[in-house]
Design a protein around this motif. Sequence first.
Motif, short mmCIF file in Angstrom:
data_model
loop_
_atom_site.label_atom_id
_atom_site.label_comp_id
_atom_site.label_asym_id
_atom_site.label_seq_id
_atom_site.Cartn_x
_atom_site.Cartn_y
_atom_site.Cartn_z
N THR A 205 0.87 -1.52 0.01
CA THR A 205 -0.02 -0.03 0.12
C THR A 205 0.86 1.19 0.11
O THR A 205 0.44 2.25 -0.49
CB THR A 205 -0.98 0.03 1.07
OG1 THR A 205 -0.20 -0.07 2.49
CG2 THR A 205 -2.08 -0.95 1.22
N ASP A 206 2.18 1.30 0.32
CA ASP A 206 2.88 2.36 0.45
C ASP A 206 4.06 2.50 -0.68
O ASP A 206 4.48 3.50 -1.13
CB ASP A 206 3.67 2.49 1.95
CG ASP A 206 2.57 2.44 2.77
OD1 ASP A 206 1.57 3.31 2.95
OD2 ASP A 206 2.81 1.85 3.95
N SER B 130 2.57 -8.57 -3.20
CA SER B 130 1.42 -9.11 -2.50
C SER B 130 1.29 -10.42 -2.17
O SER B 130 0.43 -11.10 -1.72
CB SER B 130 0.31 -8.62 -3.54
OG SER B 130 0.32 -9.50 -4.62
N LYS B 184 -8.10 -0.92 -0.33
CA LYS B 184 -7.16 -0.22 0.01
C LYS B 184 -5.71 -0.59 -0.77
O LYS B 184 -5.16 -0.01 -1.30
CB LYS B 184 -6.60 0.01 1.30
CG LYS B 184 -7.32 1.06 2.07
CD LYS B 184 -6.39 1.48 3.14
CE LYS B 184 -7.32 1.94 4.46
NZ LYS B 184 -7.63 1.01 5.39
N LEU B 185 -5.73 -2.02 -0.81
CA LEU B 185 -4.53 -2.66 -1.40
C LEU B 185 -4.33 -2.56 -2.86
O LEU B 185 -3.41 -2.46 -3.23
CB LEU B 185 -4.98 -4.10 -1.31
CG LEU B 185 -3.63 -4.98 -1.68
CD1 LEU B 185 -2.54 -5.29 -0.73
CD2 LEU B 185 -4.23 -6.50 -1.97
N ASP B 269 -9.13 -7.25 1.59
CA ASP B 269 -7.97 -7.15 0.85
C ASP B 269 -7.39 -8.34 0.36
O ASP B 269 -6.75 -8.16 -0.88
CB ASP B 269 -6.97 -6.29 1.59
CG ASP B 269 -7.35 -4.78 1.61
OD1 ASP B 269 -8.82 -4.66 1.18
OD2 ASP B 269 -6.62 -3.92 2.18
#
Lengths: 232, 272
Positions: A205-206, B130, B184-185, B269
């Motif tokens: 995410t960052d 991920s 959000k991911l 997510d």
Amino acid sequence: MRDLLPIVVVIATFQAFVIRQPVEGFVSLVFGAALVVAGLACFIFGLRIALFPIGEGLAHALAAKGSAFWLFAFAFVLGFGTTIAEPALLAVAEEAAEVAVGAGAIADSEEAMDDYALGLRLVVALSVGVAILIGVYRIIVNWSLPLMIIAGYVLVVLATTIAPAEIVGVAYDSGGVTTSTVTVPLVTALGVGLASSLKGRNPMTDGFGLIAFASLTPILFVLLYGTVLEWI
Amino acid sequence: MDLILSSVLFIADSALDVLPIVAFLFAFQIFVIRGPMPNVKQILVGFGFVIIGLGLFLVGLEKTLFPLGRLMAQQLTDPAFLESARLTVAGALQWQDFYWVYLFAAAIGFSTTMAEPALMAVSIKANSVSGGAIGVWGLRVAVAIGVGFGVGLGCYRIITGLPLHYFMAVGYFAVIVQTAFAPKLIVPLAYDSGGVTTSTVTVPLITALGLGLAEAVPGRSPLLDGFGLVAFASLFPIISVLAYGQLAVLRQKVDESATGKQELPEEKDHAL
């Protein structure tokens, strides 16, 4: 091979059913396609053993060094340096100069056009340097990416309303042409490497988002460049 | 013979593009980090592969697929062809008469994006970061659909002559709304995918299409209206990748309500 399959299918279908003309030089086509596939395989291999490790390695080393100045300097120079020499940007800058002449924004002379094109390239390169710098700063201070990007878009829309019409198309396109095939993996690795070496950051995410800045700021900067030139 | 010579030239060209970046990276390593570069040999060999790979890739495209693609863009926007394929009966050509152009634009946008090396790089990275939750293939297809749709819509804009920023403002608005609802991911990745789609393969082909189209349509100037397709091709992948994330969450919800399982908010997510 399957990377190239969609292009082959599209071109073959349109040739066969819509244009209905035989394709010349079938052998050279097949040979060219083989070159593309071999080239992609080499590129992906080089990416895995060189571009990704070097980008992440430098990010880790800079984070370990703890010097914010050098981290920002690296981010800026990486963005600026890889963009100023970008062939796609060169092409767009020259076409944009012709548009500007056509719209009467600059004089119809070789010199004025060269100046305009160079100015545009500098502005875009500067904007990409600033973009990577802001993006890296965001990863460190952990600001919200969506909020920053949305604020950027709002600024773009506002700038569009005051910018001269002939610069708008060029400006929106320049956001897309800045990020080259070599820059993208390096910048991605930089972001992910940095996010994974800082405590409490999630690389997923960052770490992503640097390229998003690099496609947004050129639009804004070029719109402002056009506006300022008009005022002068 | 000709192809071999131009391969060498293209490799030299890509070396000229890549070497300054390599020099900068090494200079930084030596003067700022002040340590030896880890795995110097491996890095150098890798850069060699990157340079040769890009050179071969570009020579293959430039010598074979690009000329064909440009020729097809010209043929499809040729007034004689458009006249023969028209839908409306008489009078000036209407926007519906360009249906082959929209189809071709969407198809070429989709297929060139699938072959875009920069997108492959980001997909590979996203997949490994991920932990496999984001599929390399799924992300590429999602981006390619966005580019295809964007380029098709961009052609519609050139033909109708509507202002570029109307479309951009609506698109940005869609991005803002989707951002609020998407997992959000996927958000940072979606924003990035706008920029990576448009590099070596896609830009030259769709630029040729845009310029050809602006020349063929009466009242359009290639210089003023030919621009803007790249902007469509960078905006719509953001929307399609966000949608890809939303779809994955939706699918998971449907599965869960079918099995009656409790949904944990954090698990959202992981659906990708």
